[in-house]
Each structure stands twice: as structure tokens, then as C-alpha cells.
Design a protein around this motif. Sequence first.
Motif, mmCIF file in Angstrom:
data_model
loop_
_atom_site.group_PDB
_atom_site.id
_atom_site.type_symbol
_atom_site.label_atom_id
_atom_site.label_comp_id
_atom_site.label_asym_id
_atom_site.label_seq_id
_atom_site.Cartn_x
_atom_site.Cartn_y
_atom_site.Cartn_z
ATOM 1 N N GLU A 160 0.850 -1.184 0.000
ATOM 2 C CA GLU A 160 0.000 0.000 0.000
ATOM 3 C C GLU A 160 0.891 1.241 0.000
ATOM 4 N N ASP A 195 -5.188 3.292 -2.149
ATOM 5 C CA ASP A 195 -5.977 4.055 -1.175
ATOM 6 C C ASP A 195 -6.029 5.510 -1.659
ATOM 7 N N HIS A 221 -9.222 1.386 -1.480
ATOM 8 C CA HIS A 221 -9.704 2.042 -0.264
ATOM 9 C C HIS A 221 -10.325 3.406 -0.571
ATOM 10 N N ARG A 236 -9.174 11.800 8.228
ATOM 11 C CA ARG A 236 -9.683 11.511 6.888
ATOM 12 C C ARG A 236 -11.132 11.959 6.763
ATOM 13 N N GLU A 265 -12.414 3.270 4.397
ATOM 14 C CA GLU A 265 -11.451 3.222 5.508
ATOM 15 C C GLU A 265 -11.255 4.650 6.024
HETATM 16 ZN ZN ZN Z 1 -5.764 2.087 3.233
#
Ligand code: ZN
Length: 299
Positions: A160, A195, A221, A236, A265
Motif C-alpha cells: 500500500e 488508497d 480504499h 480523513r 477506511e
Molecule cells: Zn488504506
Amino acid sequence: MTRDVPDSVISEVPAHGDASADLSRFAINQITTRSLSLKEAVETYARHGVGGIGVWTNYADEMGGAAAARVIRDAGLFVPCLCTSQWVNVTGGVALARAIEENRRRIDLAAEIGAATLVMVPGGLAAGEKDLSAARGRVEEALDALLPHARAAGVALGLEPLHPMYAAERSCLNTFAQCLDLVERLGAGTGIVADLYHCWWDPEFPAGLRKAGPERVLTFHLCDWLTPTRDVYQDRGMVGDGVIDIAFYRRLLDAIGYDGPFEIEIFSKFDWWLRDPQEVTRISIERCAPFVAPRGRAP
Ligand code: ZN
């Protein structure tokens, strides 16, 4: 960078809260409702019709792998990923051997609970270190060392890319292109965990997704980038509350033939972690429904 996507894959999006939304490829990463135990999260998501759950090791360990596996299986949820690896970016033979051993255990845990992927967060610089390229080299060696065990267990190592602001402390894997190069060198049994939070700023991200193709994107994500972002680790945005063009990425993923999971997420110490997890689950579904339908069957 081009943003051209064939018209054929551009489709209408449903109204938020459409009860008929197909959530079969949609998962909620349990950190989004972090006050719930794994059992509570599984029951909550299943009750709301969510298809899957992204699991964290500490919650699964708390329950025990076998019990976690049973609860998830009984609820009929899929598990796109187990979060995360232990940092492997350590110096010294003993510490590295321990980290490799712990990660083998986490691979086994992933296999036990039916997680397709172990998300690899390898650490940034070692203590006192200034050589970022050496750190990245050590990470590659550690991944190489783990790969036979992962392949035997049928669990993919999911690289990631984390935002460059994480490079010193959390992960020296920072761009999609860097991770894709690594995946190409490491070979079968590896792929990318993409992500939006970490990649949306990157002018090479769309081209990277096209180059990766559907089979090397293991899970995707969803979240959003708030302006201003008050804490780069734990602020986030809920899908739709920020500046990321999520519809563009959905069209792009359709165009490359991606049929894998979409997983919300959210790390949010100022907002979503303070709310009732039932409400967070409901709103996650409402906000994500327009982006998670099966390819070619967008409502
Ligand atoms: Zn993530």
C-alpha cells in the motif's frame, strides 16, 4: 495525465440511500467503526447488507483467529484484507528475524480468517537512519523473504503506497509507481492496495492504475481528503466530504476492468470516531453506494 474514459463505462449514479444498492463488492474497514469489537462490527455490517469487512490484527487476536473466522463466515462476509504487517524495516539480525516471524504469523492469521491480502506497512526509516534508499532496499529484501510463506498460504502481500508525509515514520513505500515496480520485481503473490487518501495527489496515479491492470489491484480504499487536514494520520474525510474526484476513479477502474473490492477506511479522531458506529455504518453505505456497484451494473 489524461482523464479520458470511454463513454460506455460512464453510468448514472443512484440517489444516496438507495435501499436497492448492490453492496456485494463493498466492504467496511473496521477501523472506520473502531469502538466496535470484531464481532460487533461483523454483525453491524452484515445487518446493513454490507458485503465484506477489512479486519485489523489486534481485533482478530483479541478474539482468536478461529473464533474470528467463524463469526465472519457465519455472517457471510468476505475479507478483502487484514491490516497490517508488522514493520520489517528494522536493522539488526535478531529484530529482523523476529519481525519476519511475526509477519509469517499474520499471514497465517489472514489465511485463517479468509483474508485475501495482508496489507504491508513496512515502516519508514530505522532509528537514527538517514538513508531512505537503504531503508527501501531492506523492505524489498524482507518482502522477498516473506513471499514463499505468503504464496504457500494463498495470501497476497498487498503493498500500500502511503502518503509521502508518512515516509520517515510509517512506510517508505510512498508512490503507486514505486510499489508497482516492486510488485513487478517480486512477482506472483504480490499486488497493490490502492488508497485514495494516499494516492489522490499523485499525477502518476491514474497511469499507474492503467499499467497495473485489474489483477494487480488487490483492494481499493475509499475515503476523502479534507481541506484543511488537521492531522495527517487521523483526519480523513467521509466519502463525498472532501476534494477527491471519486467518480473519476470509479470510471477509470471500470475502464481497466477492475472487479475487486471497494473498502471504506476512515481514520477520524475529530469526527467519525466520535459518532455512533451504527450511524457511521449507515452513512458509509449511503456515501459509497454510488461508487461500489458491480462493473457494468452501475444503477
Ligand atoms: Zn488504506
